[in-house]
Motif scaffolding. Structure first.
Motif, PDB file in Angstrom:
ATOM      1  N   ALA A  57       0.806  -1.216   0.000  1.00  0.00           N
ATOM      2  CA  ALA A  57       0.000   0.000   0.000  1.00  0.00           C
ATOM      3  C   ALA A  57       0.842   1.271   0.000  1.00  0.00           C
ATOM      4  O   ALA A  57       0.415   2.299  -0.529  1.00  0.00           O
ATOM      5  CB  ALA A  57      -0.930   0.012   1.211  1.00  0.00           C
ATOM      6  N   ASN A  58       2.043   1.200   0.586  1.00  0.00           N
ATOM      7  CA  ASN A  58       2.830   2.405   0.783  1.00  0.00           C
ATOM      8  C   ASN A  58       4.111   2.475  -0.034  1.00  0.00           C
ATOM      9  O   ASN A  58       4.549   3.581  -0.379  1.00  0.00           O
ATOM     10  CB  ASN A  58       3.181   2.550   2.272  1.00  0.00           C
ATOM     11  N   ARG A  59       4.725   1.337  -0.298  1.00  0.00           N
ATOM     12  CA  ARG A  59       5.954   1.310  -1.085  1.00  0.00           C
ATOM     13  C   ARG A  59       5.926   0.110  -2.016  1.00  0.00           C
ATOM     14  O   ARG A  59       6.724  -0.823  -1.905  1.00  0.00           O
ATOM     15  CB  ARG A  59       7.182   1.251  -0.166  1.00  0.00           C
ATOM     16  N   SER A  60       5.001   0.139  -2.953  1.00  0.00           N
ATOM     17  CA  SER A  60       4.857  -0.999  -3.873  1.00  0.00           C
ATOM     18  C   SER A  60       6.111  -1.212  -4.712  1.00  0.00           C
ATOM     19  O   SER A  60       6.365  -2.323  -5.185  1.00  0.00           O
ATOM     20  CB  SER A  60       3.652  -0.789  -4.788  1.00  0.00           C
ATOM     21  N   ASP A  61       6.922  -0.170  -4.870  1.00  0.00           N
ATOM     22  CA  ASP A  61       8.156  -0.299  -5.632  1.00  0.00           C
ATOM     23  C   ASP A  61       9.167  -1.217  -4.958  1.00  0.00           C
ATOM     24  O   ASP A  61      10.111  -1.704  -5.610  1.00  0.00           O
ATOM     25  CB  ASP A  61       8.790   1.073  -5.860  1.00  0.00           C
ATOM     26  N   LEU A  62       8.972  -1.477  -3.663  1.00  0.00           N
ATOM     27  CA  LEU A  62       9.920  -2.312  -2.929  1.00  0.00           C
ATOM     28  C   LEU A  62       9.447  -3.747  -2.746  1.00  0.00           C
ATOM     29  O   LEU A  62      10.199  -4.570  -2.215  1.00  0.00           O
ATOM     30  CB  LEU A  62      10.196  -1.699  -1.546  1.00  0.00           C
ATOM     31  N   VAL A  63       8.241  -4.054  -3.138  1.00  0.00           N
ATOM     32  CA  VAL A  63       7.696  -5.384  -2.888  1.00  0.00           C
ATOM     33  C   VAL A  63       8.579  -6.469  -3.484  1.00  0.00           C
ATOM     34  O   VAL A  63       8.928  -7.460  -2.809  1.00  0.00           O
ATOM     35  CB  VAL A  63       6.255  -5.498  -3.424  1.00  0.00           C
ATOM     36  N   ARG A  64       8.965  -6.326  -4.737  1.00  0.00           N
ATOM     37  CA  ARG A  64       9.779  -7.356  -5.374  1.00  0.00           C
ATOM     38  C   ARG A  64      11.138  -7.483  -4.701  1.00  0.00           C
ATOM     39  O   ARG A  64      11.641  -8.601  -4.505  1.00  0.00           O
ATOM     40  CB  ARG A  64       9.961  -7.035  -6.861  1.00  0.00           C
ATOM     41  N   ARG A  65      11.737  -6.380  -4.284  1.00  0.00           N
ATOM     42  CA  ARG A  65      13.046  -6.437  -3.630  1.00  0.00           C
ATOM     43  C   ARG A  65      12.947  -7.170  -2.294  1.00  0.00           C
ATOM     44  O   ARG A  65      13.838  -7.930  -1.920  1.00  0.00           O
ATOM     45  CB  ARG A  65      13.600  -5.032  -3.440  1.00  0.00           C
ATOM     46  N   TYR A  66      11.851  -6.950  -1.574  1.00  0.00           N
ATOM     47  CA  TYR A  66      11.640  -7.670  -0.314  1.00  0.00           C
ATOM     48  C   TYR A  66      11.377  -9.151  -0.566  1.00  0.00           C
ATOM     49  O   TYR A  66      11.833 -10.010   0.206  1.00  0.00           O
ATOM     50  CB  TYR A  66      10.490  -7.047   0.480  1.00  0.00           C
ATOM     51  N   GLU A  67      10.645  -9.458  -1.606  1.00  0.00           N
ATOM     52  CA  GLU A  67      10.391 -10.864  -1.921  1.00  0.00           C
ATOM     53  C   GLU A  67      11.697 -11.602  -2.168  1.00  0.00           C
ATOM     54  O   GLU A  67      11.864 -12.754  -1.737  1.00  0.00           O
ATOM     55  CB  GLU A  67       9.488 -10.963  -3.150  1.00  0.00           C
TER      56      GLU A  67
END
Length: 350
Positions: A272-282
């Motif tokens: 919701a807040n930093r969708s640009d980081l989702v893949r990096r966290y995955e």
């Protein structure tokens, strides 16, 4: 939810997770709006940490379950699942209060089988969360530990610990007392977004100053360091510099870990807040709850180098050790049991 309508005024209510003696309260005050408190009488209050745990202590006391600090990443969220409570918003707003914790602790400390081991507090949920201002369980807990000269440590994000500073000084005169304050970063925008129920980082660092002024060693647990959010060299330097300026005895960094319960809730916030980081966290957390060892080592090295530059060192252990929640402690504190216990068995987890 089986907690509904449980109070002294509803003796005919259906049996619930903790039995019909549970009292459920809500307070119509701004600081507790939307929060429900479930008052229980615990059967025991000193918890033994499993031998396989990486915790640097063996026993804990946790007077509360659930936490109004509402930290998005809180590793203890999964504990609410064992109570049939939600690990997301429910963890933040459905607070279990062990109202007999001080009296029970005094009884257990006096038992012949107790040999005076170190007790850590604040390692599951914060014992100085806002609820403590109303229930005032910690003064009785500290008094019991003081009277038995039992060593203990407290980890907190709360400023309410300053209320008990005289008791902490009295206890420090007769036993080893350790205090650690958790400050993972000093970015106020990030604080408001991800730790909305906690005092501001600057206020927590003022706790460090006042503890040190009172002669009580106070460490800072720099946790969590959030990958791609609070871990740039400039951010780490800013945080360590502020910790050093507050007079902290030492600083110990811990990187974010995402166990079940916390993982899902954090992922939702991230999307919701930093969708640009989702893949990096995955990618970073693809192998489990912990960041890769190379990343943990890099953050530790950077923070320790900065600490040395500013005249601090890492925590060294001993009587004034910082409780560092590297992983959940036991079934009460988040470690998933081999099989889901029955409601009767869950009573013993208190």
């Amino acid at each position: 939810m089986r907690w509904n309508n449980l109070s002294d005024d509803a003796p005919g209510a259906a049996p619930a997770l903790f039995g019909t003696s549970v009292v459920t309260r809500t307070f119509d005050t701004p600081e507790f709006r939307g929060v429900t408190f479930h008052e229980v009488r615990a059967r025991s209050v000193i918890n033994r940490v499993p031998g396989a745990s990486r915790m640097p202590f063996t026993y804990t006391v946790n007077p509360y379950r659930g936490c109004t600090h509402a930290c998005v990443y809180c590793f203890a969220r999964n504990t609410h699942r064992y109570l049939d409570l939600d690990t997301g918003a429910g963890f933040d707003t459905q607070i279990v209060v062990k109202v007999n914790a001080p009296q029970l602790l005094r009884k257990e400390l006096a038992a012949r089988r107790w040999t005076g081991e170190h007790i850590a507090m604040g390692t599951n949920v914060d014992c100085y969360q806002r609820a403590e201002g109303r229930y005032r369980l910690m003064p009785g807990i500290i008094e019991a530990l003081r009277d038995h000269a039992n060593p203990f440590s407290v980890l907190t994000k709360g400023t309410l610990i300053l209320r008990d500073l005289p008791l902490l000084r009295q206890a420090a005169d007769v036993t080893d007392v350790g205090v650690a304050v958790s400050v993972g970063f000093t970015d106020e925008a990030m604080w408001r977004a991800i730790e909305p129920g906690t005092p501001a980082p600057a206020r927590r660092l003022d706790v460090v100053r006042q503890m040190r002024a009172a002669g009580i060693p106070c460490n800072v647990l720099m946790a969590p360091v959030l990958p791609y959010l609070t871990d740039s060299p400039a951010q780490l330097r800013q945080t360590v510099r502020a910790i050093a300026a507050a007079g902290a005895t030492s600083v110990t960094p811990l990187t974010l870990h995402l166990r079940p319960g916390a993982r899902e809730w954090f992922w939702r916030w991230l999307a919701a807040n930093r969708s640009d980081l989702v893949r990096r966290y995955e990618v970073m957390y693809a192998d489990g709850a912990y960041a890769p060892r190379w990343y943990q080592r890099r953050i530790t090295r950077q923070v320790h180098e900065l600490a040395a530059e500013y005249g601090m060192g890492p925590a060294r252990g001993g009587g004034h050790r910082s409780p560092a929640p590297a992983e959940p402690e036991d079934p009460e504190d988040g470690e998933e049991p081999p099989a889901r216990p029955s409601p009767a068995q869950q009573l013993t987890l208190l």
